[in-house]
Motif scaffolding. Structure first.
Motif, mmCIF file in Angstrom:
data_model
loop_
_atom_site.group_PDB
_atom_site.id
_atom_site.type_symbol
_atom_site.label_atom_id
_atom_site.label_comp_id
_atom_site.label_asym_id
_atom_site.label_seq_id
_atom_site.Cartn_x
_atom_site.Cartn_y
_atom_site.Cartn_z
ATOM 1 N N GLU A 1 0.821 -1.215 0.000
ATOM 2 C CA GLU A 1 0.000 0.000 0.000
ATOM 3 C C GLU A 1 0.855 1.265 0.000
ATOM 4 N N THR A 2 2.032 1.163 -0.607
ATOM 5 C CA THR A 2 2.874 2.347 -0.762
ATOM 6 C C THR A 2 2.723 2.986 -2.137
ATOM 7 N N TYR A 3 1.883 2.393 -2.984
ATOM 8 C CA TYR A 3 1.631 2.924 -4.325
ATOM 9 C C TYR A 3 0.121 2.915 -4.538
ATOM 10 N N ARG A 4 -0.429 4.087 -4.871
ATOM 11 C CA ARG A 4 -1.869 4.227 -4.981
ATOM 12 C C ARG A 4 -2.261 4.813 -6.340
ATOM 13 N N LEU A 5 -3.476 4.460 -6.731
ATOM 14 C CA LEU A 5 -4.086 5.017 -7.934
ATOM 15 C C LEU A 5 -5.317 5.809 -7.514
ATOM 16 N N ARG A 6 -5.363 7.065 -7.927
ATOM 17 C CA ARG A 6 -6.545 7.907 -7.714
ATOM 18 C C ARG A 6 -7.080 8.324 -9.079
ATOM 19 N N TRP A 7 -8.413 8.485 -9.181
ATOM 20 C CA TRP A 7 -8.963 8.916 -10.456
ATOM 21 C C TRP A 7 -10.319 9.598 -10.280
ATOM 22 N N THR A 8 -10.622 10.440 -11.235
ATOM 23 C CA THR A 8 -11.923 11.093 -11.349
ATOM 24 C C THR A 8 -12.366 10.986 -12.808
#
Length: 884
Positions: free
Chosen positions: A166-173
């Protein structure tokens, strides 16, 4: 007919119930904002995220949702201010008493207020003048009060973790109507790492990297963010095509024929050791050859990776991702993603192990650090002034120094910038803000320009805190942090010796005023605890015990041990400061500072006095393990020193314990010859040899006295050479100095003695006073000198605890008693002789009829002092009253 009134009454009640909420929820009188207003917090530090709204129930409160924050200091608060500038924030006030010294994870908060809302709501630490982030709150009236503010670039509708850690995340809109998706890549990695994300080839039977459409995002060496389309044609680093070979590997789209970059960078930053890049891409890409079309409502295979970037060079003008390496789901992986789904599985902010993003400079004793000033670009602690300090052309870098290694600055920042090293994180002279600070180096004179730089040298020592700051004395927040680390102990301390059996090394530094001492001890093999004691053994010693507990915290405690059982172990409350203890691979090292002479009374630790002029007896012990909080029988040592080592604190060396040092033995023997033989012999010659004819007694008296004084000075030189200095601290030295002064006074007053009266004349008053002064001073010197001999023996016994010293003390006592017996016998004969002379000559006198001090033995030819004293005759000094 009767039902009609009932129906009318019921309808009225329902209408009143419908109108009741509107009447019960009046708007807050302290703001014109409505429940439709919302605004995102900007992220400046501490991974701050969140959305601010006005409470929709009419309460005077702000609601904070999706609130993330890494733990700040206890002084950080929600803050009301007129603007984001330093002066505005400094003049602001706390908006809420809620402390921010814990980590908030997707929290919802309510912040009530009882006065008009400020122009700016910030999360602010007044102690460090740090703005973690803020939001503007519109005031006045107008249509903007009912509309949402522009969203912060760090806020998205959805978020999922990509890596297993959980040290790399993807966020999107998703913006389906515009046919775009905004993507945020966020990873707790170094600035030299890339973040890759994209869609796999939908035609492949299983997700694979080959033919994938990915965006590689990261930061250039200058810290500029980028996001660029890449196409993967092979599992190799990109190879640019030639006439006989096509482009191959992980390459930017634009290096392929007819390829182009369809990703548009929106925003990027490095904060708290976390990389964040936001970009936008079209769902239906126009580059059908190298981009994958993305369905807004379709679940598709995606892939991701993190790894190091290869910067551009003359052969490859692009940033190229290196092989990610590492296990699957840690450094690369695959997933299924539907952009239209609403999901937020990211709980809390990313917490990087290394949060310092500024460039680092490690100070070197040989290379000066060039300090200049220039406009701020990426200052690490906003807000900041327009101009900040640069070191070696790097903006406000983190400076790393070692204790015991001098740091040299070449200050060229201008005459309006005076460099100083301070404990205050803001600088700019803390006293102007009614704050206290410790200045370690620099000050008003540490300013210069390129033509005439100012050299500033700073030597961090073991008492320098782990974190200090380089700042300007005249302006706030121009500099940044100085990380002070332990260098080699030999650099941090002036002296070191290896103790008995070569199992423990002792380090120490005496303070300049000789009032305190800093001590370190390091075991040379693995152990559970380490102890050193001041004494001939662990029994009857003041002991310092160090260990690292199960919680990983090092501890140092002090004890007085007067027995081998638990009842003989007594904890003490000795005042030790700057205490450190650590264990590296089982090797324990501990440090502390203490006063040489404790300023207390009535406690056993008050007797733990260290005399730097005296060899310090040091022993040590180690144990295999430690349990509990105190030294007990269960914490018995497994190995200990076989004998004490005498540590010479002033000399910086050590020796095994022995009976007497040869030099000190010579000192003692010389002083015995002076004060036990020559000087008493000179006095006895003046007292009992006056019956001899001529001036023989006088010559013997003078020669013996001068010989005694000469070798006495020689003995002082031997002692000073042994102790590397002259220190008036012990009782022995004090008596010795007094005896020395009295002895030196004798030849001085002899030089200026009044003339002897002529034959038959009455002695002058000055002559009588001189004779009494001479006799009393000489005999007092002998008494003080003898006392100095005995205190010297006691001093040696205290230092060496040797049986030989006790034997020598008894021998000295016998010698003194023998001399007293001889003096008594001579005095008896002298009294009898004088009684006989008195019966024929008259009264007893201080002088002697045969005395002739006309010869000046200070003169080489022994000539008479004056012609008047050359006549022979009888001189009497009457001791009885003259008027009887």
């Amino acid at each position: 007919m009767a039902a009609d009134p009932l129906l009318a009454l019921l309808a009225g009640a329902l209408l009143a119930a419908a109108l009741a909420p509107a009447a019960a929820a009046p708007s807050c009188p302290h703001t014109n904002l409505t429940a439709n207003f919302s605004a995102d917090l900007t992220m400046l530090q501490h991974q701050l995220r969140g959305t601010v709204r006005l409470a929709d129930d009419g309460k005077c409160a702000l609601e904070l949702t999706r609130f993330d924050l890494l733990a700040a200091s206890p002084s950080a608060r929600f803050w009301a201010a007129d603007g984001p500038a330093m002066a505005d924030l400094a003049a602001g006030r706390a908006f809420s008493p809620l402390p921010l010294n814990k980590t908030f994870r997707n929290a919802s908060l309510e912040l009530p207020f009882a006065r008009p809302l400020p122009r700016l709501l910030a999360l602010y630490d007044p102690d460090t003048s740090s703005d973690f982030g803020h939001v503007f709150l519109p005031n006045g009236t107008g249509p903007d009060l009912d509309t949402a503010a522009e969203p912060a670039p760090t806020m998205f509708d959805n978020c999922i973790p990509l890596s297993e850690t959980e040290t790399y995340r993807l966020r999107w809109t998703l913006n389906a109507s515009a046919g775009t998706v905004e993507i945020g890549l966020e990873a707790a990695v170094g600035s030299e790492y890339y973040m890759a994300f994209g869609w796999a080839d939908p035609k492949a039977n299983s997700p694979a990297m080959i033919h994938a459409d990915v965006v590689v995002a990261g930061f250039t060496e200058e810290g500029t963010p980028f996001a660029e389309d890449y196409y993967i044609s092979d599992y190799t680093e990109c190879t640019l095509g030639k006439e006989d070979s096509p482009v191959s590997g992980v390459c930017p789209d634009k290096v392929y024929e007819d390829g182009r970059n369809d990703s548009v960078l929106v925003y990027g930053h490095r904060r708290d050791g976390v990389s964040f890049v936001r970009y936008v891409r079209m769902l239906d890409a126009e580059d059908a050859k190298y981009d994958v079309p993305v369905g807004a409502t379709e679940e598709m295979a995606v892939l991701w990776a993190i790894g190091k970037l290869r910067p551009p060079d003359t052969m490859r003008p692009h940033y190229l991702p290196q092989n990610h390496g590492g296990p699957r789901d840690i450094t690369f992986g695959f997933a299924r993603l539907n952009l239209s789904e609403t999901v937020d599985n990211c709980l809390g902010p990313l917490d990087a192990d290394n949060k310092e993003d500024q460039e680092r400079i490690i100070a070197d004793r040989k290379t000066p650090l060039v300090v200049t000033s220039a406009p701020a670009v990426r200052y690490p602690n906003p807000p900041n002034p327009d101009k900040v300090l640069y070191i070696n052309k790097k903006e406000a870098p983190l400076l790393k120094v070692e204790r015991g290694v001098p740091v040299k600055f070449s200050v060229q920042a201008g005459h309006d910038v005076a460099l100083y090293i301070t404990s205050d994180p803001i600088g700019g002279n803390a006293t102007l803000r009614n704050k206290t600070e410790v200045i370690y180096a620099g000050g008003p004179d540490a300013h210069g320009v390129l033509a005439t730089p100012k050299e500033l040298v700073w030597l961090p020592d073991r008492n320098t805190p782990d974190l200090v700051y380089y700042q300007s004395l005249y302006d706030q927040k121009m500099g940044w942090k100085v990380q002070v680390v332990d260098g080699g102990l030999s650099d941090m301390y002036n002296n070191s010796v290896v103790l008995d059996d070569q199992q423990v090394t002792l380090f120490w530094t005496l303070s300049a005023d000789y009032k305190s001492i800093s001590i370190a001890a390091r075991g040379e093999k693995k152990s559970g605890y380490l102890a050193i004691g001041f004494g001939s053994g662990m029994v009857n010693s003041f002991t310092y015990v160090a260990w690292v507990g199960n919680d990983g915290v090092g501890r140092v405690k002090t004890y007085w041990i007067d027995g081998k059982s638990a009842s003989g172990i007594h904890p003490t409350s000795e005042n030790i400061t700057f205490v450190r203890c650590k264990s590296e691979n089982g090797i324990i090292t501990f440090e502390f500072t203490r006063l040489l002479n404790p300023s207390c009374t009535g406690k056993v630790e008050c007797k733990n006095i260290i005399d730097p002029t005296t060899p310090l007896k040091v022993v040590w012990a180690m144990g295999a393990s430690w349990s509990g909080d105190d030294l007990t029988d269960s914490n018995m040592h497994s190995v200990t020193s076989s004998r004490p080592i005498l540590v010479l604190l002033l000399r910086g060396s050590a020796e095994a314990e022995q009976d007497l040092r040869p030099v000190l033995a010579v000192h003692g023997f010389i002083m015995f010859v002076a004060w036990g033989i020559l000087l008493p012999g000179g006095i006895m010659a003046a007292r009992y040899l006056k019956s001899l004819k001529g001036d023989g007694w006088f010559q013997i008296h003078v020669y013996l006295q001068y010989s005694g004084i000469a070798i006495m000075f020689l003995g002082v030189l031997f002692a000073a050479a042994e102790l590397r200095g002259f220190f008036v601290s012990s009782v022995h030295v004090k008596f010795g100095v007094l005896a020395l002064l009295l002895a030196v006074l004798q030849p001085l007053n002899a030089k200026f003695r009044p003339s002897k009266p002529a034959n038959g004349e009455v002695p002058s008053r000055n002559r009588i006073l001189w004779e009494y002064l001479h006799v009393i001073t000489g005999r007092s010197a002998i008494i003080v000198g003898i006392v100095a001999l005995f205190t010297g023996m006691k001093h040696l016994g205290h230092r060496y605890d040797s049986e030989n010293v006790e034997e020598l003390t008894w021998a000295l006592m016998l010698w003194v008693l023998s001399v007293i017996v001889v003096v008594l016998c001579l005095e008896y004969k002298e009294v009898k002789r004088r009684i006989g002379d008195r019966s024929t000559r008259g009264h007893w006198v201080l002088g002697n009829t045969e005395e002739d001090d006309s010869v000046d033995l200070l003169h080489p030819d022994g000539t008479a002092r004056n012609s008047e004293s050359s006549a022979s005759g009888v001189m009497e000094v009457q001791l009885e009253p003259l008027n009887r």
